[in-house]
Scaffold this motif. Structure first.
Motif, PDB file in Angstrom:
ATOM      1  N   THR A  35      -2.630  -4.511 -15.859  1.00  0.00           N
ATOM      2  CA  THR A  35      -3.713  -4.399 -14.884  1.00  0.00           C
ATOM      3  C   THR A  35      -3.534  -5.416 -13.763  1.00  0.00           C
ATOM      4  N   VAL A  36      -3.169  -6.645 -14.108  1.00  0.00           N
ATOM      5  CA  VAL A  36      -2.933  -7.677 -13.090  1.00  0.00           C
ATOM      6  C   VAL A  36      -1.789  -7.264 -12.174  1.00  0.00           C
ATOM      7  N   ALA A  37      -0.715  -6.730 -12.759  1.00  0.00           N
ATOM      8  CA  ALA A  37       0.434  -6.297 -11.952  1.00  0.00           C
ATOM      9  C   ALA A  37       0.015  -5.201 -10.971  1.00  0.00           C
ATOM     10  N   LEU A  38      -0.788  -4.251 -11.433  1.00  0.00           N
ATOM     11  CA  LEU A  38      -1.256  -3.172 -10.555  1.00  0.00           C
ATOM     12  C   LEU A  38      -2.244  -3.698  -9.516  1.00  0.00           C
ATOM     13  N   LEU A  39      -3.107  -4.609  -9.923  1.00  0.00           N
ATOM     14  CA  LEU A  39      -4.106  -5.177  -9.011  1.00  0.00           C
ATOM     15  C   LEU A  39      -3.457  -5.878  -7.819  1.00  0.00           C
ATOM     16  N   PHE A  40      -2.373  -6.616  -8.097  1.00  0.00           N
ATOM     17  CA  PHE A  40      -1.710  -7.371  -7.032  1.00  0.00           C
ATOM     18  C   PHE A  40      -0.440  -6.699  -6.527  1.00  0.00           C
ATOM     19  N   ASN A  41      -0.168  -5.484  -7.020  1.00  0.00           N
ATOM     20  CA  ASN A  41       0.998  -4.714  -6.593  1.00  0.00           C
ATOM     21  C   ASN A  41       2.300  -5.498  -6.786  1.00  0.00           C
ATOM     22  N   ILE A  42       2.455  -6.047  -7.981  1.00  0.00           N
ATOM     23  CA  ILE A  42       3.656  -6.811  -8.329  1.00  0.00           C
ATOM     24  C   ILE A  42       4.181  -6.294  -9.670  1.00  0.00           C
ATOM     25  N   GLU A  51      -4.784 -16.973 -16.894  1.00  0.00           N
ATOM     26  CA  GLU A  51      -5.672 -17.857 -17.647  1.00  0.00           C
ATOM     27  C   GLU A  51      -7.081 -17.286 -17.662  1.00  0.00           C
ATOM     28  N   CYS A  52      -7.562 -16.973 -18.852  1.00  0.00           N
ATOM     29  CA  CYS A  52      -8.924 -16.484 -19.010  1.00  0.00           C
ATOM     30  C   CYS A  52      -9.837 -17.690 -19.217  1.00  0.00           C
ATOM     31  N   CYS A  53     -10.519 -18.063 -18.175  1.00  0.00           N
ATOM     32  CA  CYS A  53     -11.445 -19.195 -18.223  1.00  0.00           C
ATOM     33  C   CYS A  53     -12.817 -18.673 -18.644  1.00  0.00           C
ATOM     34  N   ARG A  54     -13.798 -19.531 -18.642  1.00  0.00           N
ATOM     35  CA  ARG A  54     -15.127 -19.136 -19.120  1.00  0.00           C
ATOM     36  C   ARG A  54     -15.744 -18.030 -18.273  1.00  0.00           C
ATOM     37  N   TYR A  55     -15.666 -18.168 -16.943  1.00  0.00           N
ATOM     38  CA  TYR A  55     -16.339 -17.208 -16.077  1.00  0.00           C
ATOM     39  C   TYR A  55     -15.415 -16.443 -15.136  1.00  0.00           C
ATOM     40  N   MET A  56     -14.173 -16.869 -15.023  1.00  0.00           N
ATOM     41  CA  MET A  56     -13.229 -16.244 -14.097  1.00  0.00           C
ATOM     42  C   MET A  56     -11.844 -16.158 -14.742  1.00  0.00           C
ATOM     43  N   VAL A  57     -10.989 -15.326 -14.154  1.00  0.00           N
ATOM     44  CA  VAL A  57      -9.600 -15.209 -14.579  1.00  0.00           C
ATOM     45  C   VAL A  57      -8.744 -15.819 -13.480  1.00  0.00           C
ATOM     46  N   TYR A  58      -7.839 -16.718 -13.865  1.00  0.00           N
ATOM     47  CA  TYR A  58      -6.916 -17.322 -12.897  1.00  0.00           C
ATOM     48  C   TYR A  58      -5.562 -16.649 -13.058  1.00  0.00           C
ATOM     49  N   VAL A  59      -5.052 -16.102 -11.966  1.00  0.00           N
ATOM     50  CA  VAL A  59      -3.754 -15.431 -11.977  1.00  0.00           C
ATOM     51  C   VAL A  59      -2.763 -16.273 -11.190  1.00  0.00           C
ATOM     52  N   HIS A  60      -1.671 -16.626 -11.860  1.00  0.00           N
ATOM     53  CA  HIS A  60      -0.594 -17.361 -11.209  1.00  0.00           C
ATOM     54  C   HIS A  60       0.666 -16.516 -11.338  1.00  0.00           C
ATOM     55  N   ALA A  61       1.156 -16.050 -10.194  1.00  0.00           N
ATOM     56  CA  ALA A  61       2.334 -15.192 -10.172  1.00  0.00           C
ATOM     57  C   ALA A  61       3.165 -15.551  -8.948  1.00  0.00           C
ATOM     58  N   LYS A  62       4.290 -14.911  -8.826  1.00  0.00           N
ATOM     59  CA  LYS A  62       5.177 -15.169  -7.690  1.00  0.00           C
ATOM     60  C   LYS A  62       4.426 -14.876  -6.387  1.00  0.00           C
ATOM     61  N   GLY A  63       4.153 -15.931  -5.617  1.00  0.00           N
ATOM     62  CA  GLY A  63       3.446 -15.797  -4.346  1.00  0.00           C
ATOM     63  C   GLY A  63       1.943 -15.604  -4.477  1.00  0.00           C
ATOM     64  N   ILE A  64       1.404 -15.730  -5.671  1.00  0.00           N
ATOM     65  CA  ILE A  64      -0.031 -15.497  -5.895  1.00  0.00           C
ATOM     66  C   ILE A  64      -0.625 -16.609  -6.742  1.00  0.00           C
ATOM     67  N   SER A  65      -1.753 -17.117  -6.299  1.00  0.00           N
ATOM     68  CA  SER A  65      -2.524 -18.088  -7.059  1.00  0.00           C
ATOM     69  C   SER A  65      -3.995 -17.802  -6.744  1.00  0.00           C
ATOM     70  N   ARG A  66      -4.646 -16.991  -7.591  1.00  0.00           N
ATOM     71  CA  ARG A  66      -5.996 -16.539  -7.282  1.00  0.00           C
ATOM     72  C   ARG A  66      -6.900 -16.511  -8.497  1.00  0.00           C
ATOM     73  N   PHE A  67      -8.188 -16.680  -8.213  1.00  0.00           N
ATOM     74  CA  PHE A  67      -9.210 -16.448  -9.221  1.00  0.00           C
ATOM     75  C   PHE A  67      -9.720 -15.021  -9.033  1.00  0.00           C
ATOM     76  N   VAL A  68      -9.930 -14.335 -10.138  1.00  0.00           N
ATOM     77  CA  VAL A  68     -10.391 -12.953 -10.121  1.00  0.00           C
ATOM     78  C   VAL A  68     -11.575 -12.848 -11.067  1.00  0.00           C
ATOM     79  N   SER A  69     -12.553 -12.064 -10.693  1.00  0.00           N
ATOM     80  CA  SER A  69     -13.709 -11.850 -11.551  1.00  0.00           C
ATOM     81  C   SER A  69     -13.335 -10.948 -12.729  1.00  0.00           C
ATOM     82  N   TYR A  70     -13.915 -11.208 -13.872  1.00  0.00           N
ATOM     83  CA  TYR A  70     -13.731 -10.320 -15.015  1.00  0.00           C
ATOM     84  C   TYR A  70     -14.209  -8.911 -14.676  1.00  0.00           C
ATOM     85  N   ALA A  71     -15.209  -8.809 -13.809  1.00  0.00           N
ATOM     86  CA  ALA A  71     -15.781  -7.512 -13.449  1.00  0.00           C
ATOM     87  C   ALA A  71     -14.818  -6.652 -12.642  1.00  0.00           C
TER      88      ALA A  71
END
Length: 156
Positions: A35-42, A51-71
């Motif tokens: 899902t993350v790969a499709l979301l960021f087209n990578i 990283e699944c944190c308490r309230y947000m998901v942190y995505v660290h990928a090649k050229g990407i460093s973002r927080f994403v909502s679980y929703a």
């Protein structure tokens, strides 16, 4: 003799999903590498960690460093189906009763990736459970893709 050198390839890879909080968010069950790969087209290989944190998901990928909502993560087949509480969490995050456009892209991708009519049917049943949160145009697009994929599978 056992070698100390690691193997270059493995049939089973290590998960890139890390749960950082001792309290698991109820929507965390929908977070997947695909899902993350499709979301960021990578590609999945470009993902370093999720990283699944308490309230947000942190995505660290090649050229990407973002927080994403679980929703933002749509429900998937492999886990418990969405509950009424999940809908409440989605509505609270979205400030409306409509899913992000990504959900349509995600389900379109999964309809096309289904390898059998039964698999396509299972994805269709899941979409039917969340159809109230998908836009009318998105729902029509999903119906068209579903029908086309079903027709294609039944021919062969």
């Amino acid at each position: 003799m056992i070698s100390d050198t690691p193997r270059k390839s493995s049939a089973i890879g290590e998960s890139k999903i890390i749960h950082k909080s001792p309290i698991l968010h109820p929507l965390a069950r929908f977070v997947t590498e695909d899902t993350v790969a499709l979301l960021f087209n990578i590609s999945r290989q470009d993902i370093y960690r999720i990283e699944c944190c308490r309230y947000m998901v942190y995505v660290h990928a090649k050229g990407i460093s973002r927080f994403v909502s679980y929703a933002d993560f749509p429900p998937i087949l492999e886990v418990n189906p969405p509950s009424l509480q999940d809908f409440g969490r989605w509505y609270k995050r979205w400030k409306s009763k409509q899913a992000p456009g990504f959900w349509t892209k995600f389900y379109t991708h999964n309809f096309k990736a289904a390898v059998s009519v039964d698999g396509l049917f299972e994805w269709g049943k899941l979409v039917a459970t969340v159809k109230l949160v998908i836009s009318a145009s998105g729902l029509q697009q999903l119906r068209d893709v579903y029908a086309a994929e079903k027709d294609l599978m039944e021919r062969f």
